[in-house]
Scaffold this motif. Structure first.
Motif, short mmCIF file in Angstrom:
data_model
loop_
_atom_site.label_atom_id
_atom_site.label_comp_id
_atom_site.label_asym_id
_atom_site.label_seq_id
_atom_site.Cartn_x
_atom_site.Cartn_y
_atom_site.Cartn_z
N GLY A 124 4.74 0.02 0.98
CA GLY A 124 5.03 -1.19 1.73
C GLY A 124 3.94 -1.94 2.04
O GLY A 124 2.86 -1.80 1.73
N ASP A 125 4.34 -3.04 3.12
CA ASP A 125 3.13 -3.63 3.76
C ASP A 125 3.37 -3.70 5.27
O ASP A 125 3.91 -2.41 5.89
CB ASP A 125 3.11 -5.12 3.29
CG ASP A 125 4.15 -5.82 3.49
OD1 ASP A 125 5.08 -5.54 4.11
OD2 ASP A 125 4.33 -7.09 2.85
N ASP A 126 2.65 -4.68 6.06
CA ASP A 126 2.81 -4.66 7.46
C ASP A 126 4.30 -4.86 7.81
O ASP A 126 4.69 -4.75 9.17
CB ASP A 126 1.77 -5.46 8.11
CG ASP A 126 0.48 -4.87 8.16
OD1 ASP A 126 0.24 -3.51 7.78
OD2 ASP A 126 -0.45 -5.58 8.25
N ARG B 98 0.83 -1.18 0.05
CA ARG B 98 -0.02 -0.06 -0.11
C ARG B 98 0.86 1.30 -0.04
O ARG B 98 2.07 1.13 0.28
CB ARG B 98 -0.80 0.09 1.09
CG ARG B 98 -0.20 -0.02 2.88
CD ARG B 98 -1.21 -0.19 3.74
NE ARG B 98 -0.53 -0.05 5.07
CZ ARG B 98 0.05 -1.05 5.79
NH1 ARG B 98 -0.14 -2.13 5.25
NH2 ARG B 98 0.57 -0.82 6.77
N ILE B 99 0.15 2.52 -0.28
CA ILE B 99 0.92 3.69 -0.34
C ILE B 99 0.41 4.61 0.81
O ILE B 99 -0.65 4.72 1.01
CB ILE B 99 0.75 4.41 -1.60
CG1 ILE B 99 1.21 3.59 -2.79
CG2 ILE B 99 1.32 5.76 -1.63
CD1 ILE B 99 0.82 3.99 -4.06
N GLU B 100 1.65 4.90 1.75
CA GLU B 100 1.08 5.88 2.83
C GLU B 100 1.85 7.13 2.47
O GLU B 100 2.77 7.29 2.01
CB GLU B 100 1.69 5.11 3.97
CG GLU B 100 0.64 4.06 4.38
CD GLU B 100 1.64 3.38 5.60
OE1 GLU B 100 1.77 3.58 6.80
OE2 GLU B 100 1.91 1.98 5.31
N ALA C 192 7.73 -5.28 -0.49
CA ALA C 192 6.28 -5.91 -0.30
C ALA C 192 5.62 -6.64 -1.53
O ALA C 192 4.37 -6.35 -1.56
CB ALA C 192 5.36 -4.71 0.29
N GLY C 193 6.33 -7.29 -2.19
CA GLY C 193 5.95 -8.10 -3.49
C GLY C 193 5.45 -6.96 -4.69
O GLY C 193 4.83 -7.72 -5.79
#
Length: 209
Positions: A31-33, A4-6, A116-117
């Motif tokens: 990234g992800d978690d 995701r994008i933050e 993150a894939g």
């Protein structure tokens, strides 16, 4: 967990050629978690580290070396152990801000940064700065353009190390060739799309910024 994008906005100053201006910068986290990349560690390493939480930072990627975009990069790298990556053509600008600390690695056109894939593909887009890059993430339908392309046109080219014909050529050949629905996430200000900006290329050329 999908990537995701933050988005984080940090505030500070930009200094070049003897002038200083107050600026708000967009900091992007992809990234992800579990892991993430930071695009442009601007002004406030603590705020960026807080947004990262406990995630592993893969890299601090600098779209260019103006001080408002790289000011917090060494401090963030020190806190996280992540490398700072910069295109080598921007080393003269980098040294104006960080004379005693070099970047940890180089960015090159076509380089891929996995996180993150998904992959961020480096697009060398000189003009605003010699080593300016954009980062294209097709799986996220996004290009991170730093100060190369904004909502409403190219980034500024009125100061040292910048060139208007060069930035227009970079945008024309590297960015406007992306799918029109691609979301443009910029270094300052609002998001736009490639499709929204593409029709105005000739206007920018005529205007000469």
């Amino acid at each position: 967990m999908a990537a995701r994008i933050e988005h984080l906005v940090t505030s500070g100053t930009f200094s070049l050629d003897g002038g200083t201006w107050d600026v708000d910068n967009n900091v992007w986290i992809v990234g992800d978690d579990s892991e993430a990349v930071v695009i442009d560690a601007a002004h406030d390493a603590e705020a960026v580290a807080k947004a990262l939480g406990g995630r592993r930072l893969v890299a601090v990627v600098s779209t260019h070396a103006h001080d408002d975009h790289v000011g917090a990069a060494p401090a963030l790298a020190e806190r996280t152990g992540a490398p700072v990556l910069l295109h080598p053509d921007d080393l003269p600008l980098w040294r104006q801000t960080h004379p005693d600390r070099a970047p940890d690695g180089e960015l090159a056109d076509g380089q891929r940064i996995p996180v993150a894939g998904v992959e961020l593909t480096v697009l060398h887009t000189p003009g605003h700065a010699p080593g300016a890059v954009c980062l294209y993430a097709p799986e996220l339908n996004t290009v991170f353009t730093g100060d190369t392309l904004f909502q409403g046109g190219p980034g500024a080219t009125g100061r040292s190390f910048s060139d208007f014909p060069t930035i227009v050529e970079s945008i024309r050949t590297k960015l406007l060739t992306l799918p029109p629905e691609t979301v443009v996430r910029t270094g300052h200000g609002d998001t736009t799309t490639i499709g929204a900006e593409a029709p105005h290329l000739q206007e920018w050329i005529d205007r000469g910024h």
